[in-house]
Design a protein around this motif. Structure first.
Motif, PDB file in Angstrom:
ATOM      1  N   MET A  76      48.372  40.202  49.244  1.00 23.77           N
ATOM      2  CA  MET A  76      48.026  40.147  47.833  1.00 23.77           C
ATOM      3  C   MET A  76      46.713  39.380  47.682  1.00 23.77           C
ATOM      4  N   ARG A  77      45.848  39.890  46.843  1.00 22.62           N
ATOM      5  CA  ARG A  77      44.548  39.249  46.614  1.00 22.62           C
ATOM      6  C   ARG A  77      44.656  38.150  45.567  1.00 22.62           C
ATOM      7  N   LYS A  78      43.878  37.098  45.771  1.00 25.75           N
ATOM      8  CA  LYS A  78      43.844  35.984  44.826  1.00 25.75           C
ATOM      9  C   LYS A  78      42.882  36.321  43.690  1.00 25.75           C
ATOM     10  N   LEU A  79      43.263  35.931  42.466  1.00 21.64           N
ATOM     11  CA  LEU A  79      42.427  36.141  41.288  1.00 21.64           C
ATOM     12  C   LEU A  79      42.040  34.790  40.702  1.00 21.64           C
ATOM     13  N   THR A  80      40.731  34.559  40.562  1.00 22.38           N
ATOM     14  CA  THR A  80      40.196  33.303  40.056  1.00 22.38           C
ATOM     15  C   THR A  80      39.422  33.541  38.765  1.00 22.38           C
ATOM     16  N   PHE A  81      39.679  32.688  37.786  1.00 21.47           N
ATOM     17  CA  PHE A  81      38.902  32.669  36.546  1.00 21.47           C
ATOM     18  C   PHE A  81      37.961  31.485  36.651  1.00 21.47           C
TER      19      PHE A  81
ATOM     20  N   LEU B 121      34.083  51.779  36.124  1.00 18.70           N
ATOM     21  CA  LEU B 121      34.547  51.523  34.758  1.00 18.70           C
ATOM     22  C   LEU B 121      36.032  51.841  34.644  1.00 18.70           C
ATOM     23  N   VAL B 122      36.772  50.950  33.993  1.00 15.81           N
ATOM     24  CA  VAL B 122      38.186  51.177  33.682  1.00 15.81           C
ATOM     25  C   VAL B 122      38.315  51.165  32.169  1.00 15.81           C
ATOM     26  N   THR B 123      38.818  52.255  31.618  1.00 12.58           N
ATOM     27  CA  THR B 123      38.981  52.348  30.167  1.00 12.58           C
ATOM     28  C   THR B 123      40.433  52.175  29.736  1.00 12.58           C
ATOM     29  N   GLY B 124      41.353  52.160  30.700  1.00 14.26           N
ATOM     30  CA  GLY B 124      42.772  52.026  30.400  1.00 14.26           C
ATOM     31  C   GLY B 124      43.205  50.580  30.294  1.00 14.26           C
ATOM     32  N   ASP B 125      44.489  50.363  30.448  1.00 13.61           N
ATOM     33  CA  ASP B 125      45.086  49.047  30.303  1.00 13.61           C
ATOM     34  C   ASP B 125      44.604  48.094  31.401  1.00 13.61           C
ATOM     35  N   ALA B 126      43.990  47.002  31.002  1.00 12.10           N
ATOM     36  CA  ALA B 126      43.413  46.046  31.953  1.00 12.10           C
ATOM     37  C   ALA B 126      44.489  45.363  32.791  1.00 12.10           C
ATOM     38  N   VAL B 127      45.576  44.952  32.185  1.00 12.67           N
ATOM     39  CA  VAL B 127      46.619  44.226  32.919  1.00 12.67           C
ATOM     40  C   VAL B 127      47.215  45.116  34.008  1.00 12.67           C
ATOM     41  N   THR B 128      47.446  46.364  33.706  1.00 10.10           N
ATOM     42  CA  THR B 128      47.983  47.291  34.706  1.00 10.10           C
ATOM     43  C   THR B 128      47.021  47.442  35.878  1.00 10.10           C
ATOM     44  N   GLU B 129      45.747  47.604  35.599  1.00 12.53           N
ATOM     45  CA  GLU B 129      44.759  47.777  36.671  1.00 12.53           C
ATOM     46  C   GLU B 129      44.562  46.490  37.468  1.00 12.53           C
ATOM     47  N   ILE B 130      44.533  45.348  36.809  1.00 14.02           N
ATOM     48  CA  ILE B 130      44.378  44.080  37.531  1.00 14.02           C
ATOM     49  C   ILE B 130      45.590  43.843  38.425  1.00 14.02           C
ATOM     50  N   THR B 131      46.767  44.151  37.945  1.00 18.13           N
ATOM     51  CA  THR B 131      47.986  44.028  38.759  1.00 18.13           C
ATOM     52  C   THR B 131      47.892  44.917  39.993  1.00 18.13           C
ATOM     53  N   ARG B 132      47.412  46.128  39.827  1.00 16.49           N
ATOM     54  CA  ARG B 132      47.247  47.055  40.955  1.00 16.49           C
ATOM     55  C   ARG B 132      46.235  46.514  41.956  1.00 16.49           C
ATOM     56  N   LEU B 133      45.095  46.026  41.446  1.00 12.44           N
ATOM     57  CA  LEU B 133      44.057  45.487  42.329  1.00 12.44           C
ATOM     58  C   LEU B 133      44.543  44.262  43.099  1.00 12.44           C
ATOM     59  N   LYS B 134      45.307  43.395  42.448  1.00 15.29           N
ATOM     60  CA  LYS B 134      45.842  42.204  43.119  1.00 15.29           C
ATOM     61  C   LYS B 134      46.774  42.580  44.252  1.00 15.29           C
ATOM     62  N   ALA B 135      47.502  43.664  44.118  1.00 17.15           N
ATOM     63  CA  ALA B 135      48.469  44.079  45.136  1.00 17.15           C
ATOM     64  C   ALA B 135      47.791  44.656  46.380  1.00 17.15           C
ATOM     65  N   GLU B 136      46.526  45.016  46.283  1.00 18.31           N
ATOM     66  CA  GLU B 136      45.797  45.558  47.424  1.00 18.31           C
ATOM     67  C   GLU B 136      45.464  44.458  48.426  1.00 18.31           C
ATOM     68  N   GLU B 137      45.201  44.876  49.646  1.00 20.12           N
ATOM     69  CA  GLU B 137      44.661  43.962  50.656  1.00 20.12           C
ATOM     70  C   GLU B 137      43.174  43.797  50.364  1.00 20.12           C
ATOM     71  N   GLY B 138      42.629  42.655  50.706  1.00 18.41           N
ATOM     72  CA  GLY B 138      41.192  42.471  50.531  1.00 18.41           C
ATOM     73  C   GLY B 138      40.844  41.047  50.160  1.00 18.41           C
ATOM     74  N   ARG B 139      39.561  40.856  49.966  1.00 16.35           N
ATOM     75  CA  ARG B 139      39.039  39.533  49.621  1.00 16.35           C
ATOM     76  C   ARG B 139      39.372  39.176  48.175  1.00 16.35           C
ATOM     77  N   ALA B 140      39.249  37.906  47.875  1.00 18.25           N
ATOM     78  CA  ALA B 140      39.573  37.375  46.545  1.00 18.25           C
ATOM     79  C   ALA B 140      38.736  38.037  45.462  1.00 18.25           C
ATOM     80  N   MET B 141      39.287  38.022  44.261  1.00 16.57           N
ATOM     81  CA  MET B 141      38.612  38.579  43.097  1.00 16.57           C
ATOM     82  C   MET B 141      38.334  37.466  42.100  1.00 16.57           C
ATOM     83  N   ASP B 142      37.208  37.606  41.383  1.00 18.71           N
ATOM     84  CA  ASP B 142      36.880  36.729  40.263  1.00 18.71           C
ATOM     85  C   ASP B 142      36.989  37.540  38.983  1.00 18.71           C
ATOM     86  N   ILE B 143      37.473  36.903  37.933  1.00 19.52           N
ATOM     87  CA  ILE B 143      37.525  37.551  36.628  1.00 19.52           C
ATOM     88  C   ILE B 143      36.607  36.776  35.697  1.00 19.52           C
ATOM     89  N   GLY B 144      35.790  37.489  34.962  1.00 19.28           N
ATOM     90  CA  GLY B 144      34.837  36.860  34.064  1.00 19.28           C
ATOM     91  C   GLY B 144      34.875  37.497  32.698  1.00 19.28           C
TER      92      GLY B 144
END
Length: 187
Positions: free
Chosen positions: A1-6, A101-124
């Motif tokens: 699971m990828r880490k999400l930082t604000f 670009l993502v035009t749909g539900d942000a929470v659904t897409e962020i949840t999907r991205l977090k579940a992927e393998e990979g480096r940490a993500m930043d949210i701004g």
């Protein structure tokens, strides 16, 4: 699971932008600018709300080609262009510079991205981050607090339905009395 930082700069009274989206109070020192550049270089994917995307994409894609650009600004521009980015917006079109670009539900897409393998993500972007915060998706908060009271504007934190318990992991002082505090979410 990828880490999400604000991670964002904010005023001492808790705002990421003063009224009228004024950011004049948050000009970074060279040392703080290098901190932000290193974060961009280490970020696997950046998640942007529309307003922050518009601000960043209006300057950084060609900042390294401007007359008199400093080496630090050129480095940031290259890192920013190369970093994978996701913009959440129903009105912004098109996007470029390694961005989708993502035009749909942000929470659904962020949840999907977090579940992927990979480096940490930043949210701004405070509005996008607020949705992730309310959904319990943020793993780390990096507050870069500037010694200014702006009296209103766009708040860093949103109203929450539940407490979020945090553990202090780092503090650091930058020139001009700017203080970094980094907290991890306790789960």
């Amino acid at each position: 699971m990828r880490k999400l930082t604000f991670a964002m700069s904010l005023s001492l009274d808790g705002y990421v932008a003063a009224p009228g989206d004024d950011l004049g109070w948050s000009a970074p020192s060279d040392e703080l600018f290098q901190f932000w550049s290193d974060r961009v270089g280490a970020t696997g994917t950046a998640l942007y709300g529309r307003r922050l995307w518009e601000a960043m994409s209006s300057h950084w894609p060609t900042a390294d080609q401007q007359p008199g650009v400093t080496p630090a600004h050129a480095e940031f521009a290259r890192r920013w262009r190369d970093m994978p980015k996701v913009v959440f917006s129903s009105t912004t079109r098109p996007v470029d510079w390694n961005t989708r670009l993502v035009t749909g539900d942000a929470v659904t897409e962020i949840t999907r991205l977090k579940a992927e393998e990979g480096r940490a993500m930043d949210i701004g972007g405070a509005t996008l981050a607020a949705a992730a915060m309310r959904a319990g998706l943020i793993d780390e908060y990096v507050l870069v607090t500037h010694p200014a009271l702006v009296g209103g504007g766009k708040p860093f934190f949103t109203a929450l339905d539940n407490w979020v318990n945090l553990a202090l992991r780092e503090t650091r002082t930058f020139p001009g009395g700017v203080l970094l505090t980094r907290y991890e979410t306790r789960r």
